[in-house]
Design a protein around this motif. Sequence first.
Motif, PDB file in Angstrom:
ATOM      1  N   SER A  42       0.064  -1.578  14.193  1.00 38.29           N
ATOM      2  CA  SER A  42      -0.354  -0.195  13.935  1.00 38.29           C
ATOM      3  C   SER A  42       0.342   0.355  12.699  1.00 38.29           C
ATOM      4  O   SER A  42      -0.267   1.067  11.888  1.00 38.29           O
ATOM      5  CB  SER A  42      -0.051   0.686  15.155  1.00 38.29           C
ATOM      6  OG  SER A  42      -0.799   0.266  16.285  1.00 38.29           O
ATOM      7  N   GLY A  43       1.615   0.002  12.548  1.00 36.51           N
ATOM      8  CA  GLY A  43       2.337   0.421  11.353  1.00 36.51           C
ATOM      9  C   GLY A  43       1.767  -0.207  10.092  1.00 36.51           C
ATOM     10  O   GLY A  43       1.646   0.447   9.052  1.00 36.51           O
ATOM     11  N   GLN A  47      -0.320   1.487   6.730  1.00 36.77           N
ATOM     12  CA  GLN A  47       0.060   1.237   5.337  1.00 36.77           C
ATOM     13  C   GLN A  47      -1.058   0.564   4.540  1.00 36.77           C
ATOM     14  O   GLN A  47      -0.871   0.201   3.381  1.00 36.77           O
ATOM     15  CB  GLN A  47       1.308   0.348   5.302  1.00 36.77           C
ATOM     16  CG  GLN A  47       2.540   1.024   5.897  1.00 36.77           C
ATOM     17  CD  GLN A  47       3.714   0.066   6.038  1.00 36.77           C
ATOM     18  OE1 GLN A  47       3.665  -1.051   5.527  1.00 36.77           O
ATOM     19  NE2 GLN A  47       4.753   0.510   6.729  1.00 36.77           N
ATOM     20  N   GLY A  48      -2.226   0.394   5.173  1.00 31.08           N
ATOM     21  CA  GLY A  48      -3.369  -0.170   4.471  1.00 31.08           C
ATOM     22  C   GLY A  48      -3.451  -1.681   4.489  1.00 31.08           C
ATOM     23  O   GLY A  48      -4.281  -2.268   3.784  1.00 31.08           O
ATOM     24  N   VAL A  49      -2.614  -2.334   5.291  1.00 33.92           N
ATOM     25  CA  VAL A  49      -2.657  -3.799   5.394  1.00 33.92           C
ATOM     26  C   VAL A  49      -3.891  -4.194   6.201  1.00 33.92           C
ATOM     27  O   VAL A  49      -4.131  -3.668   7.282  1.00 33.92           O
ATOM     28  CB  VAL A  49      -1.383  -4.344   6.075  1.00 33.92           C
ATOM     29  CG1 VAL A  49      -1.472  -5.857   6.243  1.00 33.92           C
ATOM     30  CG2 VAL A  49      -0.148  -3.951   5.268  1.00 33.92           C
ATOM     31  N   THR A  50      -4.661  -5.124   5.721  1.00 32.00           N
ATOM     32  CA  THR A  50      -5.892  -5.532   6.396  1.00 32.00           C
ATOM     33  C   THR A  50      -5.804  -6.901   7.045  1.00 32.00           C
ATOM     34  O   THR A  50      -6.571  -7.201   7.970  1.00 32.00           O
ATOM     35  CB  THR A  50      -7.075  -5.536   5.406  1.00 32.00           C
ATOM     36  OG1 THR A  50      -6.776  -6.439   4.324  1.00 32.00           O
ATOM     37  CG2 THR A  50      -7.320  -4.132   4.853  1.00 32.00           C
ATOM     38  N   ALA A  51      -4.898  -7.761   6.571  1.00 33.21           N
ATOM     39  CA  ALA A  51      -4.740  -9.087   7.150  1.00 33.21           C
ATOM     40  C   ALA A  51      -3.266  -9.449   7.152  1.00 33.21           C
ATOM     41  O   ALA A  51      -2.500  -9.018   6.284  1.00 33.21           O
ATOM     42  CB  ALA A  51      -5.532 -10.131   6.364  1.00 33.21           C
ATOM     43  N   GLY A  84      -5.199 -15.700   8.132  1.00 35.91           N
ATOM     44  CA  GLY A  84      -4.359 -15.014   9.110  1.00 35.91           C
ATOM     45  C   GLY A  84      -5.200 -14.202  10.087  1.00 35.91           C
ATOM     46  O   GLY A  84      -6.329 -14.563  10.404  1.00 35.91           O
ATOM     47  N   TYR A  85      -4.641 -13.093  10.531  1.00 32.33           N
ATOM     48  CA  TYR A  85      -5.308 -12.245  11.513  1.00 32.33           C
ATOM     49  C   TYR A  85      -5.812 -10.969  10.852  1.00 32.33           C
ATOM     50  O   TYR A  85      -5.122 -10.364  10.029  1.00 32.33           O
ATOM     51  CB  TYR A  85      -4.342 -11.857  12.635  1.00 32.33           C
ATOM     52  CG  TYR A  85      -3.813 -13.035  13.419  1.00 32.33           C
ATOM     53  CD1 TYR A  85      -4.523 -13.557  14.499  1.00 32.33           C
ATOM     54  CD2 TYR A  85      -2.592 -13.619  13.077  1.00 32.33           C
ATOM     55  CE1 TYR A  85      -4.026 -14.632  15.232  1.00 32.33           C
ATOM     56  CE2 TYR A  85      -2.096 -14.696  13.796  1.00 32.33           C
ATOM     57  CZ  TYR A  85      -2.816 -15.195  14.869  1.00 32.33           C
ATOM     58  OH  TYR A  85      -2.335 -16.262  15.580  1.00 32.33           O
ATOM     59  N   ASP A  86      -7.016 -10.566  11.232  1.00 30.74           N
ATOM     60  CA  ASP A  86      -7.542  -9.275  10.803  1.00 30.74           C
ATOM     61  C   ASP A  86      -6.797  -8.196  11.594  1.00 30.74           C
ATOM     62  O   ASP A  86      -6.861  -8.155  12.824  1.00 30.74           O
ATOM     63  CB  ASP A  86      -9.047  -9.210  11.090  1.00 30.74           C
ATOM     64  CG  ASP A  86      -9.673  -7.914  10.596  1.00 30.74           C
ATOM     65  OD1 ASP A  86      -9.283  -6.835  11.105  1.00 30.74           O
ATOM     66  OD2 ASP A  86     -10.556  -7.968   9.733  1.00 30.74           O
TER      67      ASP A  86
END
Length: 250
Positions: A42-43, A47-51, A84-86
């Motif tokens: 969630s953090g 911060q806009g991280v998608t993967a 990686g993971y979405d």
Amino acid sequence: MASQRGEGETTATPLEPADRERARAIPEAAVARLAVYLRVLSGMADQGVTAVSSEELSQAAGVNAAKLRKDLSYIGSYGTRGVGYDVEVLVSHIERILGLTRNHSVAVVGIGNLGHALANYGGFPGRGFPVTALFDVDPDLIGIPVGGIPVNHIDEITAVCLEREVSIGVIATPPPAAQSVCDRLVSAGVQCILNFAPVVLQVPDNVEVRKVDLAVEMQILSFHVARRADEAASVSDGNGLGVDGMVIRP
């Protein structure tokens, strides 16, 4: 997705059969780690991280990558090699498995120092756990708002919890009162209880109790401090240091 029910309330869409079977198979320790992964993810999403790779997520969560991959396999999320993971998808999977697709109304019983802190903690509502009811026996507290919620007498636990559809009860009372409070919560249909009182509660089989004993946690930390001190002493002895730091020559 959760469907709307009334003002500001949601009701969860039931788990699909496959998800239900996965949830039943998840070990208790893995459930706790899934909650940690969710917080970290969630953090990242904020911060806009998608993967995220398993190595990045495991490092942020403080576990090894193999254990993380095993934990995520319980919910059917295996990731994509090289990608990686979405993050958004993984958050959705974990929230669904943990039953976080709806709000869980929380009641806090015992508005002492700990109860005040819990009632005023702003992190609960944002994670789906709004505190909706407070209870105590102190006549000076009855009717006084704490965290914006008036305190009710514990004699009103059953009626108020039923009215506000409380699903989680938090017990922060002195030990002698804990079992009686627990019985009242159970009579109101509360099936999940977080217990801060240092007593073992007797509950029906359909009621889940999580016990938080801060003194026990401190004792566990004390054990680790003592063990590390012993290990450090052993290393010092192995480096040729004797009593009072004298150097021992072979």
